[in-house]
Design a protein around this motif. Structure first.
Motif, PDB file in Angstrom:
ATOM      1  N   TRP A 151      84.983 -24.301  28.601  1.00  0.00           N
ATOM      2  CA  TRP A 151      85.680 -23.137  28.043  1.00  0.00           C
ATOM      3  C   TRP A 151      86.658 -22.519  29.043  1.00  0.00           C
ATOM      4  O   TRP A 151      87.712 -22.017  28.650  1.00  0.00           O
ATOM      5  N   SER A 152      86.314 -22.563  30.340  1.00  0.00           N
ATOM      6  CA  SER A 152      87.216 -21.982  31.334  1.00  0.00           C
ATOM      7  C   SER A 152      88.449 -22.855  31.538  1.00  0.00           C
ATOM      8  O   SER A 152      89.568 -22.346  31.701  1.00  0.00           O
ATOM      9  N   THR A 153      88.255 -24.172  31.517  1.00  0.00           N
ATOM     10  CA  THR A 153      89.392 -25.086  31.660  1.00  0.00           C
ATOM     11  C   THR A 153      90.347 -24.959  30.477  1.00  0.00           C
ATOM     12  O   THR A 153      91.571 -24.879  30.646  1.00  0.00           O
ATOM     13  N   ALA A 154      89.770 -24.930  29.273  1.00  0.00           N
ATOM     14  CA  ALA A 154      90.601 -24.797  28.075  1.00  0.00           C
ATOM     15  C   ALA A 154      91.313 -23.459  28.042  1.00  0.00           C
ATOM     16  O   ALA A 154      92.503 -23.379  27.690  1.00  0.00           O
ATOM     17  N   ALA A 155      90.611 -22.390  28.426  1.00  0.00           N
ATOM     18  CA  ALA A 155      91.235 -21.062  28.442  1.00  0.00           C
ATOM     19  C   ALA A 155      92.361 -21.013  29.460  1.00  0.00           C
ATOM     20  O   ALA A 155      93.428 -20.429  29.205  1.00  0.00           O
ATOM     21  N   GLY A 156      92.152 -21.610  30.634  1.00  0.00           N
ATOM     22  CA  GLY A 156      93.204 -21.654  31.640  1.00  0.00           C
ATOM     23  C   GLY A 156      94.429 -22.394  31.137  1.00  0.00           C
ATOM     24  O   GLY A 156      95.569 -21.948  31.349  1.00  0.00           O
ATOM     25  N   ALA A 157      94.209 -23.525  30.452  1.00  0.00           N
ATOM     26  CA  ALA A 157      95.331 -24.290  29.909  1.00  0.00           C
ATOM     27  C   ALA A 157      96.095 -23.483  28.865  1.00  0.00           C
ATOM     28  O   ALA A 157      97.334 -23.477  28.837  1.00  0.00           O
ATOM     29  N   LEU A 158      95.368 -22.784  28.002  1.00  0.00           N
ATOM     30  CA  LEU A 158      96.017 -21.971  26.971  1.00  0.00           C
ATOM     31  C   LEU A 158      96.795 -20.813  27.593  1.00  0.00           C
ATOM     32  O   LEU A 158      97.899 -20.473  27.147  1.00  0.00           O
ATOM     33  N   LEU A 159      96.232 -20.200  28.624  1.00  0.00           N
ATOM     34  CA  LEU A 159      96.964 -19.150  29.337  1.00  0.00           C
ATOM     35  C   LEU A 159      98.258 -19.696  29.927  1.00  0.00           C
ATOM     36  O   LEU A 159      99.298 -19.018  29.920  1.00  0.00           O
ATOM     37  N   GLY A 160      98.193 -20.915  30.460  1.00  0.00           N
ATOM     38  CA  GLY A 160      99.381 -21.533  31.019  1.00  0.00           C
ATOM     39  C   GLY A 160     100.466 -21.753  29.980  1.00  0.00           C
ATOM     40  O   GLY A 160     101.646 -21.462  30.223  1.00  0.00           O
ATOM     41  N   VAL A 161     100.076 -22.251  28.811  1.00  0.00           N
ATOM     42  CA  VAL A 161     101.057 -22.483  27.745  1.00  0.00           C
ATOM     43  C   VAL A 161     101.675 -21.157  27.297  1.00  0.00           C
ATOM     44  O   VAL A 161     102.898 -21.052  27.117  1.00  0.00           O
TER      45      VAL A 161
END
Length: 269
Positions: A151-161
């Motif tokens: 969940w943290s990796t996916a959230a970080g990726a979404l924040l980046g986008v």
């Protein structure tokens, strides 16, 4: 020299990731290494960006750019970018081979954006990779070298986008004039404004419901803030003359998501 490194994102990302390292339980020395690695990596990316864009910035009359006004020379910026990158490598690896590799892959993704990916429909990908790997850089430097939860990796990726689209919004017209056709530019200003809050709200939702246990007051409060903001920007025309409203709304959405990420820093390991 400092304005050429894009100081605002350099400071924001460095402070955010260092705070995440503190929240996750990294030692004082470990947090210092994280801060040094992130700072030098971000400096290298910022200086690289301005150096490679100097010709386009000059052609489009970007008087806010030091290389355009002559406040700093091209060679100086080139040397600074290379020097910061050279420092970033040992500072990253000082947290351990796995942690260092995670961060350096993210830095390489950011450089790939500068070197040409920004002009393609997958301009969002380097941001997703770079931001998605930041939790891994933090946790892989902890005892036992744990990989962060999904969940943290996916959230970080979404924040980046979301950060990518939001960051590009003010410059879309100048980018199109200079031949830069990344995803936000291809979407156009209206659609990019509508899309920008979507990954940020999705990141907030992941950070509210992804960690073990109930979402809690902070999680529901963040969703109560980000939900209406996302809806408000979904139809850009409704903003009328208040054209900066969608941009400010995406910044507030990102701030709420980042706050949740820091709040759950202890759950990363």
């Amino acid at each position: 020299m400092v304005p050429a490194c894009h100081p605002e994102p350099v400071v924001v990302v460095t402070v955010l990731v260092t705070a995440l390292a503190v929240a996750s339980g990294r030692s004082a020395g470990g947090c210092a290494l994280v801060a040094g690695a992130i700072l030098t990596g971000q400096l290298s990316v910022g200086w690289c960006n301005d150096r490679l864009d100097a010709g386009r910035d000059t052609a489009t009359g970007r008087r806010d750019k030091p290389l355009v006004t002559g406040a700093v020379g091209a060679r100086t910026v080139t040397v600074a970018a290379a020097g910061a990158l050279a420092l970033c490598v040992p500072l990253s690896l000082a947290s351990g081979p796995a942690a260092g590799a995670a961060h350096l892959v993210g830095v390489a993704a950011a450089w790939s954006y500068n070197l040409g990916v920004k002009r393609t429909a997958v301009s969002w990908l380097p941001y997703a990779v770079g931001f998605g790997l930041l939790p891994a850089f933090v946790t892989l430097g902890l005892p036992g070298h744990p990989w962060p939860p999904a969940w943290s990796t996916a959230a970080g990726a979404l924040l980046g986008v979301g950060a990518h689209i939001t960051n590009v919004l003010p410059d879309i017209d100048a980018d199109l004039a200079g031949g830069v056709r990344g995803l936000p530019q291809r979407l156009g200003r209206r659609r990019a404004r509508a899309v920008a809050p979507v990954p940020l709200f999705a990141a907030a939702a992941l950070l509210a419901f992804g960690p073990p246990g109930p979402a809690g007051l902070a999680g529901w409060a963040a969703l109560a803030v980000t939900g209406p903001l996302a809806l408000a920007t979904a139809v850009p025309a409704s903003a009328g003359s208040a054209s900066r409203l969608p941009f400010l709304a995406t910044l507030l959405t990102a701030a709420a998501a980042v706050g949740l990420l820091l709040l759950h820093g202890g759950a990363l390991a």
